[in-house]
Design a protein around this motif. Structure first.
Motif, PDB file in Angstrom:
ATOM      1  N   GLU A  49      -6.583  -5.970  -3.728  1.00 60.88           N
ATOM      2  CA  GLU A  49      -6.395  -6.415  -5.113  1.00 60.88           C
ATOM      3  C   GLU A  49      -5.418  -5.503  -5.849  1.00 60.88           C
ATOM      4  O   GLU A  49      -4.531  -5.962  -6.566  1.00 60.88           O
ATOM      5  CB  GLU A  49      -7.746  -6.429  -5.827  1.00 60.88           C
ATOM      6  N   LYS A  50      -5.576  -4.185  -5.632  1.00 61.36           N
ATOM      7  CA  LYS A  50      -4.656  -3.246  -6.275  1.00 61.36           C
ATOM      8  C   LYS A  50      -3.222  -3.462  -5.797  1.00 61.36           C
ATOM      9  O   LYS A  50      -2.279  -3.476  -6.580  1.00 61.36           O
ATOM     10  CB  LYS A  50      -5.095  -1.816  -5.963  1.00 61.36           C
ATOM     11  N   ALA A  51      -3.067  -3.674  -4.459  1.00 59.63           N
ATOM     12  CA  ALA A  51      -1.724  -3.917  -3.919  1.00 59.63           C
ATOM     13  C   ALA A  51      -1.139  -5.201  -4.477  1.00 59.63           C
ATOM     14  O   ALA A  51       0.056  -5.286  -4.765  1.00 59.63           O
ATOM     15  CB  ALA A  51      -1.785  -3.977  -2.390  1.00 59.63           C
ATOM     16  N   ALA A  52      -1.992  -6.241  -4.634  1.00 57.99           N
ATOM     17  CA  ALA A  52      -1.493  -7.514  -5.178  1.00 57.99           C
ATOM     18  C   ALA A  52      -1.032  -7.351  -6.621  1.00 57.99           C
ATOM     19  O   ALA A  52       0.006  -7.891  -7.026  1.00 57.99           O
ATOM     20  CB  ALA A  52      -2.592  -8.572  -5.092  1.00 57.99           C
ATOM     21  N   VAL A  53      -1.810  -6.584  -7.403  1.00 56.69           N
ATOM     22  CA  VAL A  53      -1.423  -6.344  -8.797  1.00 56.69           C
ATOM     23  C   VAL A  53      -0.099  -5.579  -8.868  1.00 56.69           C
ATOM     24  O   VAL A  53       0.799  -5.911  -9.649  1.00 56.69           O
ATOM     25  CB  VAL A  53      -2.538  -5.582  -9.535  1.00 56.69           C
ATOM     26  N   GLU A  54       0.006  -4.530  -8.027  1.00 54.76           N
ATOM     27  CA  GLU A  54       1.248  -3.756  -8.012  1.00 54.76           C
ATOM     28  C   GLU A  54       2.428  -4.609  -7.562  1.00 54.76           C
ATOM     29  O   GLU A  54       3.528  -4.519  -8.105  1.00 54.76           O
ATOM     30  CB  GLU A  54       1.101  -2.551  -7.089  1.00 54.76           C
ATOM     31  N   GLU A  55       2.185  -5.448  -6.551  1.00 56.22           N
ATOM     32  CA  GLU A  55       3.264  -6.323  -6.066  1.00 56.22           C
ATOM     33  C   GLU A  55       3.702  -7.296  -7.151  1.00 56.22           C
ATOM     34  O   GLU A  55       4.895  -7.518  -7.364  1.00 56.22           O
ATOM     35  CB  GLU A  55       2.787  -7.098  -4.834  1.00 56.22           C
ATOM     36  N   ALA A  56       2.700  -7.896  -7.852  1.00 56.90           N
ATOM     37  CA  ALA A  56       3.047  -8.840  -8.916  1.00 56.90           C
ATOM     38  C   ALA A  56       3.850  -8.145 -10.010  1.00 56.90           C
ATOM     39  O   ALA A  56       4.837  -8.688 -10.520  1.00 56.90           O
ATOM     40  CB  ALA A  56       1.781  -9.459  -9.503  1.00 56.90           C
ATOM     41  N   GLY A  57       3.422  -6.903 -10.378  1.00 62.33           N
ATOM     42  CA  GLY A  57       4.167  -6.177 -11.400  1.00 62.33           C
ATOM     43  C   GLY A  57       5.579  -5.847 -10.954  1.00 62.33           C
ATOM     44  O   GLY A  57       6.533  -5.978 -11.722  1.00 62.33           O
ATOM     45  N   ALA A  58       5.721  -5.413  -9.686  1.00 66.66           N
ATOM     46  CA  ALA A  58       7.055  -5.083  -9.173  1.00 66.66           C
ATOM     47  C   ALA A  58       7.943  -6.313  -9.121  1.00 66.66           C
ATOM     48  O   ALA A  58       9.127  -6.261  -9.459  1.00 66.66           O
ATOM     49  CB  ALA A  58       6.928  -4.452  -7.777  1.00 66.66           C
ATOM     50  N   GLU A  59       7.364  -7.440  -8.697  1.00 67.07           N
ATOM     51  CA  GLU A  59       8.172  -8.659  -8.626  1.00 67.07           C
ATOM     52  C   GLU A  59       8.597  -9.114 -10.013  1.00 67.07           C
ATOM     53  O   GLU A  59       9.727  -9.561 -10.221  1.00 67.07           O
ATOM     54  CB  GLU A  59       7.371  -9.759  -7.931  1.00 67.07           C
TER      55      GLU A  59
END
Length: 243
Positions: A36-46
């Motif tokens: 979940e943390k990686a998904a949030v970080e990925e969404a923010g980076a994208e």
């Protein structure tokens, strides 16, 4: 004595299986939190990458400078490639984790739990959603790049037309002067200048064609590296190149 030993062994096995289930639940909880943390970080980076790409496209449209357009195209290509590599790396990590989890379950001689099966289905759906979103973002980015290239090409065509018109006007004026003067030396000089201009114009057209061919080849190569079909614009460019 034998019955007590059998009961003790059975109790040990039950306790060991219970502890194993508790440990696996803890591991799954940690993995879920990490995912979940990686998904949030990925969404923010994208989102930041998309905002940056949008800002760069806006700046390039307002500025209208060829150097800025080339820099924006290069930055956009680098971001797209970095995003693709990040997705591939995350998939590899997930595959290693899944393989490790399956290996542990087989070593303990237990069947996968219902929660593990549901987690696998969710992972497959998540991977499919990521692929669809990645392809959609790739198409949007390519459209933006194509728009920037089209604007740059149109600008170059306008500048080329203006330069040709100025050259023709200059040649016409020189021919008029040579006709009025009627001197052989002046006629020879005008003809030589006109020939030089015509040759320079022909070389400029050839050089621009070579640059367009290189850009088209680079665009096709990036599309193949991402494992996607060429866009309609790239296909039309390829047909024009073949003709």
């Amino acid at each position: 004595g034998t019955d007590d030993k059998a009961q003790e062994d059975a109790a040990i096995k039950i306790q060991s299986r219970a502890r194993g289930m508790q440990d696996r639940k803890k591991v799954e909880a940690v993995r879920a939190a990490s995912t979940e943390k990686a998904a949030v970080e990925e969404a923010g980076a994208e989102e930041q990458a998309e905002n940056a790409a949008t800002e760069e496209v806006g700046v390039s449209d307002e500025a209208g400078a060829e150097a800025t357009d080339d820099k924006s195209q290069e930055d956009a290509a680098v971001k797209i490639q970095a995003r693709a590599r990040g997705i591939q790396d995350r998939k590899k990590v997930e595959a290693v984790r899944a393989a490790s989890s399956d290996k542990d379950a087989v070593a303990e001689g237990e069947e996968p739990t219902e929660e593990a099966a549901e987690g696998t289905d969710d992972k497959a759906q998540e991977d499919a959603a990521i692929k669809i979103q990645s392809r959609a973002r790739g198409m949007q980015d390519r459209k933006k790049v194509e728009a920037v290239r089209a604007a740059s090409t149109e600008k170059a065509a306008v500048e080329e037309a203006g330069a040709e018109e100025q050259a023709e006007n200059a040649a016409t004026e020189e021919v008029g002067v040579s006709d009025e003067a009627g001197a052989e030396a002046t006629d020879d000089k005008s003809q030589e200048d006109a020939a030089v201009k015509i040759q320079a114009r022909a070389r400029g057209i050839q050089d621009r064609k070579k640059v367009e061919a290189v850009r088209a080849a680079s665009s096709d190569k990036d599309a193949v590296a991402e494992g996607e079909e060429p866009t309609e614009e790239a296909a039309e460019g390829t047909d024009d190149k073949a003709q």
